[in-house]
Enzyme design. Structure first.
Site, PDB file in Angstrom:
ATOM      1  N   MET A  89       0.774 -26.624  63.910  1.00 14.66           N
ATOM      2  CA  MET A  89       0.483 -26.972  62.525  1.00 14.66           C
ATOM      3  C   MET A  89      -0.280 -25.853  61.803  1.00 14.66           C
ATOM      4  SD  MET A  89      -0.679 -30.969  62.888  1.00 14.66           S
ATOM      5  CE  MET A  89      -0.697 -31.281  61.121  1.00 14.66           C
ATOM      6  N   HIS A  90      -0.228 -25.885  60.488  1.00 15.66           N
ATOM      7  CA  HIS A  90      -1.102 -25.135  59.581  1.00 15.66           C
ATOM      8  C   HIS A  90      -0.822 -23.635  59.469  1.00 15.66           C
ATOM      9  CE1 HIS A  90      -3.391 -28.823  59.909  1.00 15.66           C
ATOM     10  NE2 HIS A  90      -3.864 -28.537  61.094  1.00 15.66           N
ATOM     11  N   ASP A 114       3.195 -30.821  65.591  1.00 15.50           N
ATOM     12  CA  ASP A 114       3.092 -31.062  67.028  1.00 15.50           C
ATOM     13  C   ASP A 114       2.452 -32.403  67.377  1.00 15.50           C
ATOM     14  OD1 ASP A 114       0.551 -30.250  66.215  1.00 15.50           O
ATOM     15  OD2 ASP A 114       0.497 -28.477  67.498  1.00 15.50           O
TER      16      ASP A 114
END
Length: 497
Positions: free
Chosen positions: A81-82, A239
């Site tokens: 992520m991110h 995830d």
């Protein structure tokens, strides 16, 4: 026989797992890649390494499974992520991806919260933290304006890999929720946030559900990979959202506890209540029209690693944990707070540091080991307490995955401290299982996730809370909660010395 491919694009490796449409795991393969650390606190990766790793995995699976290239039907994804991927107008990478565990953006987070904090929480349901995507964008704007001037597309890692496969720019809602640019409740990019921080709305990709069809693998890519079938591509998920699906977290009765380097407590959430205050992360889930709440312990398994490397280097983890079953709940009056790298939920305090409290001459290594396991679990309970108090949640069973699921005593400790039933998975294959399930539902092999989970997810061991231990741990937990407010100022003073 048709095959489904679940791809997990992680921080250190890309893993591909092949399943039949009725949920049987055929084989898996993985390919590693490196972190790039240009300065202290920085963490980057070359996005082209993800494509290289994907090619390696496809080659490996084709060698292991003789009819893989002819019978691969659908692929979907789980992704870290991110992490920020910036592309120019031609879709070319402009710089290394800035990863989720990069912490250079403290100033940008402070700016966001000082200038727009209430609005950010109201719209995105989260507070600005260094891991999120928006602070990374602001850092590039301020420090690399020549890169930002060329930027025309903003993606996350798995979306860049999917772009290579299909030629299409998309992002699913569960990953978009971790950017701080999404209106989580209304499932659309927030023009208000984009305009506030001068981000051109056209740079943001089309939003889709995790089970959305996003195209076929391009013919020239199939030829390069040696794939002989038409392969449908589905959007995939962040995830943690994919992990939840792969652990069978479909309704509201089950949650997930995951212990890796960090620890995660996750539970589905029926609706946005309007009371979200940012203590928990609130994201869109992989299952359409649902959400999930998530709390994080920064140093979960890392705390146990630290204990071993510092005090018991010569022992294996199995040897280190030997004998903890003979230590009574509460570790004979020894408490540990796992704040060795600061803490996320619920304190969001990067200055707090860990503690052993109650040490005396009677304590042996096994007391310290059990106290660390209990302390990690108390910290995770901090998140679970908030989830249990949230409207619309009724979790009675936690699915335990990761390192915390590998020791029977620790599993019983989880059951007793959480006062929840704990179950483990028969086959724990990580987020790639959830990715394969997203492909299965997206491709129409199942009309809902509950039916899909019955085929793909099998549970193994079950642990029920022991009432006498629950009573003991409740008392210790009340003392554990006293440690943070009584050591936070001490921690800051020590860091300032």
């Amino acid at each position: 026989m048709k095959y489904l491919l679940g791809i997990d694009l992680g921080t250190s490796s890309l893993k591909g797992s092949v399943y039949t449409t009725d949920g049987k795991l055929i084989d898996s393969s993985a390919s590693q890649y490196d972190l790039i650390i240009p300065a202290k606190g920085y963490s980057e990766q070359d996005p082209k390494e993800w494509i290289r790793a994907f090619k390696d995995v496809i080659k490996s699976l084709s060698e292991k499974i003789k009819d893989f290239s002819e019978n691969l039907d659908a692929v979907s994804f789980s992704g870290q992520m991110h992490s920020l991927v910036l592309l120019d107008e031609n879709g070319e990478v402009l710089r290394n991806a800035i990863l989720w565990n990069d912490v250079r953006t403290t100033d940008q987070c402070n700016k966001i919260m000082n200038e727009f904090g209430e609005e950010i929480i109201s719209i995105s349901k989260n507070i600005a933290l260094e891991g999120f995507t928006l602070p990374k964008i602001l850092w590039v704007m301020e420090n690399e304006p020549e890169i930002w001037d060329k930027t025309r597309h903003i993606l996350l890692p798995k979306d860049y890999l999917r772009l290579y496969l299909t030629g299409n720019y998309n992002m699913d809602l569960s990953d978009a929720a971790g950017t701080l640019l999404l209106d989580v409740e209304n499932k659309q990019w927030s023009k208000e946030i984009a305009e506030k921080f001068k981000i051109d709305y056209s740079y943001l990709p089309e939003l889709v559900e995790s089970i959305s069809y996003t195209g076929n693998i391009l013919d020239d890519v199939c030829k390069e990979l040696g794939i002989k079938s038409k392969v449908k591509v589905y959007a995939g998920a962040a995830d943690n959202a994919a992990s939840a699906v792969g652990a069978g977290i479909i309704g509201n009765e089950r949650g997930m506890v995951s212990v890796g380097t960090s620890g995660v407590i996750l539970a589905n959430k029926e609706r946005i209540t309007g009371k979200e205050d940012g203590k928990l992360h609130t994201f869109n889930a992989a299952i359409p029209n649902t959400f999930y709440s998530m709390g994080v312990t920064l140093a979960a398994g890392k705390s146990l690693d630290w204990l071993k490397s510092t005090f018991a280097k010569d022992l294996t983890f199995e040897e280190l944990l030997t004998g903890i079953e003979n230590v009574s709940p509460g570790s004979n009056g020894l408490l540990f707070t796992p704040y060795i790298q600061g803490e996320r939920t619920p304190h969001n305090d990067s200055f707090i540091r860990g503690s052993f409290v109650g040490m005396d001459i009677s304590h042996k290594l096994e007391n310290f080991v059990r106290a660390v396991l209990e302390g990690i679990t108390y910290s995770l309970r901090d998140s679970l307490e908030i989830i249990d108090g949230d409207e619309g949640n009724s979790v009675d069973t936690m699915v335990s995955v990761g390192g915390g699921a590998k020791n029977k005593t620790w599993l019983q400790i989880q059951a007793d401290i959480f006062n929840k039933n704990i179950v483990t998975l028969e086959i724990e294959n990580g987020p790639s299982t959830g990715a394969a399930m997203l492909a299965a539902v997206g491709a129409g092999y199942y009309d809902d996730f509950k039916r899909c989970a019955k085929e793909f997810v099998k549970y193994k061991e079950s642990y029920k809370p022991h009432p006498e231990n629950v009573d003991i741990y409740n008392k210790y937990y009340e003392v554990y909660k006293m440690i943070y407010p009584n050591t936070k100022d001490i921690s800051k003073e020590l860091l300032n010395l």
